[in-house]
Design a protein around this motif. Structure first.
Motif, PDB file in Angstrom:
ATOM      1  N   ILE A  93       0.900  -1.256  -0.042  1.00 12.31           N
ATOM      2  CA  ILE A  93       0.061  -0.049  -0.068  1.00 12.31           C
ATOM      3  C   ILE A  93       1.036   0.998  -0.055  1.00 12.31           C
ATOM      4  O   ILE A  93       1.732   1.624   1.047  1.00 12.31           O
ATOM      5  N   ASN A 126      -8.595 -11.088   5.241  1.00 11.56           N
ATOM      6  CA  ASN A 126      -9.289  -9.908   4.315  1.00 11.56           C
ATOM      7  C   ASN A 126     -10.693 -10.390   3.888  1.00 11.56           C
ATOM      8  O   ASN A 126     -11.802  -9.642   3.868  1.00 11.56           O
ATOM      9  N   TYR A 144      -2.550 -13.436  11.624  1.00 10.88           N
ATOM     10  CA  TYR A 144      -2.244 -13.959  10.423  1.00 10.88           C
ATOM     11  C   TYR A 144      -1.896 -15.381  10.481  1.00 10.88           C
ATOM     12  O   TYR A 144      -2.285 -16.146  11.446  1.00 10.88           O
ATOM     13  N   GLY A 175      -1.909  -5.786  12.625  1.00  9.32           N
ATOM     14  CA  GLY A 175      -2.136  -4.940  11.321  1.00  9.32           C
ATOM     15  C   GLY A 175      -0.746  -4.497  10.701  1.00  9.32           C
ATOM     16  O   GLY A 175       0.226  -4.560  11.261  1.00  9.32           O
TER      17      GLY A 175
HETATM   18  N1  GLU Z   1      -5.802  -3.089   4.232  1.00 13.78           N
HETATM   19  C1  GLU Z   1      -4.867  -4.129   4.291  1.00 13.78           C
HETATM   20  C2  GLU Z   1      -5.267  -4.898   3.083  1.00 13.78           C
HETATM   21  O1  GLU Z   1      -6.418  -5.226   2.854  1.00 13.78           O
HETATM   22  C3  GLU Z   1      -5.095  -5.048   5.662  1.00 13.78           C
HETATM   23  C4  GLU Z   1      -4.025  -5.823   5.791  1.00 13.78           C
HETATM   24  C5  GLU Z   1      -3.395  -6.036   7.172  1.00 13.78           C
HETATM   25  O2  GLU Z   1      -3.347  -5.103   8.100  1.00 13.78           O
HETATM   26  O3  GLU Z   1      -3.734  -7.389   7.716  1.00 13.78           O
HETATM   27  O4  GLU Z   1      -4.406  -5.505   2.392  1.00 13.78           O
END
Ligand code: GLU
Length: 304
Positions: free
Chosen positions: A27, A113, A240, A257
């Motif tokens: 990003i 996600n 994760y 995050g």
């Molecule tokens: N906005 C991020 C994405 O969609 C979030 C990822 C994250 O923090 O795990 O990829």
């Protein structure tokens, strides 16, 4: 417990790790974050607060927002939500598409996600209304009325979020999205862009350390049983596909995050938020994970 002394000792010990991680750059707006930052805040249910490092710096909470939207969804929808999203660790990266196909568009859990996109769809009442609801909720539980979206980050995610867009459309093809993919993604990208510092973040998670009740206001944010479930989901799915390693090393429910924030909860006692933007290969803050490991070691307060 002298938490101030403990977190100062931790800060000293993790310093060599702070610039060793990799700042997320998929990003582009996040890539500008300086790598040399570190902050840690402990907030207790009795109203004490202990801070070290860059605790006034705001950062993008990214996936940590998935706990906030799930809290809203659990309150709005209740158990029917679990018809649309599972509750098992995925064992795949947070933005993986593969499982979705053979599991018919039902994401494994609300913290990957795909699952968070389904949750955003479930709470959708219109772009503006839903974004406002999320922001008001986060302001309420953090006690900080100035919190806001970072429009630059949200726009950067919109432009470069092709995988999330693919995912949303794929889920829709299985009839597990009620609204237009772009409308849902607008919510999702904005919730991820919310900016906070570690003090705000620790305050926001205190209700999860206090059986669902905001200890500052006495408000019930989530019922007792739902709070148990949220903490269980964080323990099993919040970090994760390094969630097993985090449970092994830290032993607390938590959520991370890609902005480098991690927040964890010691039920009945405290929440602890840490931020350091350099990530390990799983997308979790490198120094932040170590700091939390040292925290439960020195304070002897893992849940196990
Ligand atoms: N906005 C991020 C994405 O969609 C979030 C990822 C994250 O923090 O795990 O990829």
């Amino acid at each position: 417990m002298d938490y101030q002394k403990i977190i100062e000792k931790i800060y000293d010990e993790v310093k060599p790790l702070i610039e060793k991680g990799i700042v997320a750059d998929y990003i582009p707006a996040l890539a500008k974050t300086p790598a040399n930052k570190f902050a840690m805040t402990v907030s207790t249910v009795n109203g004490e607060e202990f801070c070290v490092g860059d605790v006034d710096d705001n950062f993008s909470i990214q996936s940590i927002s998935k706990v906030f939207t799930l809290t809203i969804a659990m309150n709005m929808i209740g158990d029917d939500l679990w018809k649309r999203v599972g509750r098992e660790p995925s064992g795949n990266s947070f933005n993986s598409l593969v499982q979705l196909e053979y599991e018919n568009g039902i994401p494994r859990n609300p913290f990957i996600n795909a699952g968070a996109i389904v949750v955003s769809d479930a709470i959708f009442e219109g772009r503006g209304k839903t974004k406002n609801k999320i922001l008001q909720f986060v302001r309420e539980i953090s006690g900080n009325n100035t919190l806001s979206f970072d429009e630059e980050v949200a726009e950067s995610e919109r432009i470069f979020g092709n995988k999330n867009r693919a995912m949303a459309n794929f889920i829709k093809s299985f009839n597990n999205l009620n609204n237009l993919a772009d409308d849902v993604l607008d919510i999702y990208f904005h919730q991820c862009s919310i900016c906070m510092n570690t003090k705000d973040l620790a305050h926001s998670f205190l209700f999860l350390a206090n059986k669902g009740i905001n200890p500052k206001t006495g408000d019930i944010i989530l019922g007792t049983r739902k709070t148990k479930r949220m903490n269980s989901l964080m323990l099993t799915c919040g970090l994760y596909d390094a969630v097993g390693d985090f449970a092994y090393r830290v032993g607390l429910p938590g959520k991370s995050g890609v902005g480098g924030g991690i927040v964890a909860v010691v039920p009945g006692e405290l929440s602890v938020a840490v931020w350091s933007p350099g990530l390990n290969k799983y997308g979790n803050s490198l120094a932040g994970t170590k700091a939390l490991e040292l925290f439960t070691t020195y304070a002897n307060n893992s849940i196990f």
